[in-house]
Design a protein around this motif. Sequence first.
Motif, short mmCIF file in Angstrom:
data_model
loop_
_atom_site.label_atom_id
_atom_site.label_comp_id
_atom_site.label_asym_id
_atom_site.label_seq_id
_atom_site.Cartn_x
_atom_site.Cartn_y
_atom_site.Cartn_z
N LYS A 92 -69.72 45.23 36.78
CA LYS A 92 -70.66 45.17 37.90
C LYS A 92 -70.56 46.39 38.80
N GLY A 93 -70.23 47.54 38.22
CA GLY A 93 -70.16 48.78 38.97
C GLY A 93 -68.82 49.03 39.66
N TYR A 94 -67.91 48.08 39.57
CA TYR A 94 -66.59 48.25 40.20
C TYR A 94 -65.62 48.81 39.18
N VAL A 95 -64.78 49.73 39.62
CA VAL A 95 -63.81 50.38 38.74
C VAL A 95 -62.85 49.35 38.14
N LEU A 96 -62.35 48.44 38.96
CA LEU A 96 -61.40 47.41 38.54
C LEU A 96 -61.70 46.15 39.36
N HIS A 97 -62.63 45.34 38.88
CA HIS A 97 -63.18 44.24 39.67
C HIS A 97 -62.22 43.04 39.75
N TYR A 98 -61.14 43.21 40.54
CA TYR A 98 -60.13 42.17 40.63
C TYR A 98 -60.55 41.01 41.51
N LEU A 99 -61.44 41.21 42.48
CA LEU A 99 -61.85 40.12 43.36
C LEU A 99 -62.64 39.04 42.63
N LYS A 100 -63.19 39.37 41.49
CA LYS A 100 -63.89 38.38 40.67
C LYS A 100 -62.95 37.22 40.34
N SER A 101 -61.66 37.52 40.22
CA SER A 101 -60.67 36.51 39.81
C SER A 101 -59.98 35.85 40.99
N VAL A 102 -60.31 36.23 42.20
CA VAL A 102 -59.62 35.71 43.38
C VAL A 102 -60.45 34.60 44.01
N LEU A 125 -56.84 53.47 40.53
CA LEU A 125 -57.95 52.59 40.16
C LEU A 125 -58.21 51.55 41.25
N ILE A 126 -57.12 50.97 41.78
CA ILE A 126 -57.26 49.98 42.85
C ILE A 126 -57.83 50.62 44.10
N ASP A 127 -57.36 51.80 44.45
CA ASP A 127 -57.86 52.49 45.64
C ASP A 127 -59.36 52.79 45.52
N MET A 128 -59.79 53.22 44.33
CA MET A 128 -61.23 53.49 44.12
C MET A 128 -62.02 52.19 44.25
N THR A 129 -61.51 51.11 43.69
CA THR A 129 -62.18 49.82 43.77
C THR A 129 -62.26 49.35 45.22
N ASN A 130 -61.14 49.48 45.95
CA ASN A 130 -61.13 49.04 47.35
C ASN A 130 -62.15 49.81 48.18
N LYS A 131 -62.33 51.09 47.88
CA LYS A 131 -63.34 51.89 48.59
C LYS A 131 -64.74 51.35 48.25
N LYS A 153 -69.54 48.41 50.05
CA LYS A 153 -70.53 47.35 49.79
C LYS A 153 -70.36 46.16 50.73
N GLY A 154 -69.38 46.22 51.62
CA GLY A 154 -69.16 45.14 52.59
C GLY A 154 -68.56 43.89 51.97
N VAL A 155 -67.94 44.00 50.82
CA VAL A 155 -67.38 42.85 50.12
C VAL A 155 -66.00 42.47 50.67
N ALA A 156 -65.18 43.47 50.94
CA ALA A 156 -63.82 43.23 51.42
C ALA A 156 -63.29 44.51 52.05
N ASP A 157 -62.26 44.36 52.86
CA ASP A 157 -61.55 45.51 53.41
C ASP A 157 -60.08 45.34 53.04
N VAL A 158 -59.69 45.99 51.96
CA VAL A 158 -58.32 45.93 51.46
C VAL A 158 -57.77 47.34 51.47
N ARG A 159 -56.58 47.48 52.05
CA ARG A 159 -55.99 48.82 52.21
C ARG A 159 -54.58 48.87 51.64
N LYS A 160 -54.22 50.06 51.18
CA LYS A 160 -52.86 50.32 50.70
C LYS A 160 -51.94 50.43 51.90
N VAL A 161 -50.81 49.77 51.81
CA VAL A 161 -49.80 49.85 52.87
C VAL A 161 -48.92 51.06 52.57
N PRO A 162 -48.84 52.02 53.50
CA PRO A 162 -48.05 53.22 53.24
C PRO A 162 -46.56 52.89 53.06
N THR A 163 -45.92 53.62 52.18
CA THR A 163 -44.48 53.49 51.97
C THR A 163 -43.77 54.12 53.15
N PRO A 164 -42.87 53.38 53.81
CA PRO A 164 -42.16 53.96 54.95
C PRO A 164 -41.24 55.10 54.52
#
Length: 172
Positions: free
Chosen positions: A162-172, A19-25, A30-41
């Motif tokens: 607002k069209g986001y799968v999991l709109h967490y930035l609303k709270s940030v 859900l987070i990955d879909m939201t980040n995409k 939409k040019g709102v943010a660039d947040v990426r998953k950090v790969p597990t080493p």
Amino acid sequence: MRKTYSRSHANRGAVLERLIDMTNKQYRNKGVADVRKVPTPVQITGNNRGRVTGYTMKGEWVDYVGIRNGMGRAIAFDAKETSNKTSFPLDNISEHQYEMLKSWHQKGAQAFLLVSFTKLDEIYLLPFKLLETYWEDAKKGGRKSIPHPFFFMNCDLVKSEKGYVLHYLKSV
């Protein structure tokens, strides 16, 4: 040291992360943010004719890092799930995850946890300052979990809007 995990343990958190990955995409598109998953080493231990063997290593990062457009502030957070209905156990957070969130928070980043109570179908954004209060109290012998009513009363419920799968930035 090689660890083995049950399939259910290995996939724990996979739904929330998806859900987070879909939201980040969506945020990137939409040019709102660039947040990426950090790969597990991963430590590779062998390669036998194309069959690679190895194990996941203890990471030093949190799950996600990025930057929000317009604010220019860094974002660092981890996604956590619990099947517990009454509280979120602090032992779900490793020391290195807490220390990284603390360090980034002290330097001006927006640091937080996304906590999913899976059996309640609720996801909350827990800002670092609120996490810090419980973490430091637990280190002094206090409560080792954060009660669900605390989330309900003090944290933002994160949901699809607002069209986001999991709109967490609303709270940030």
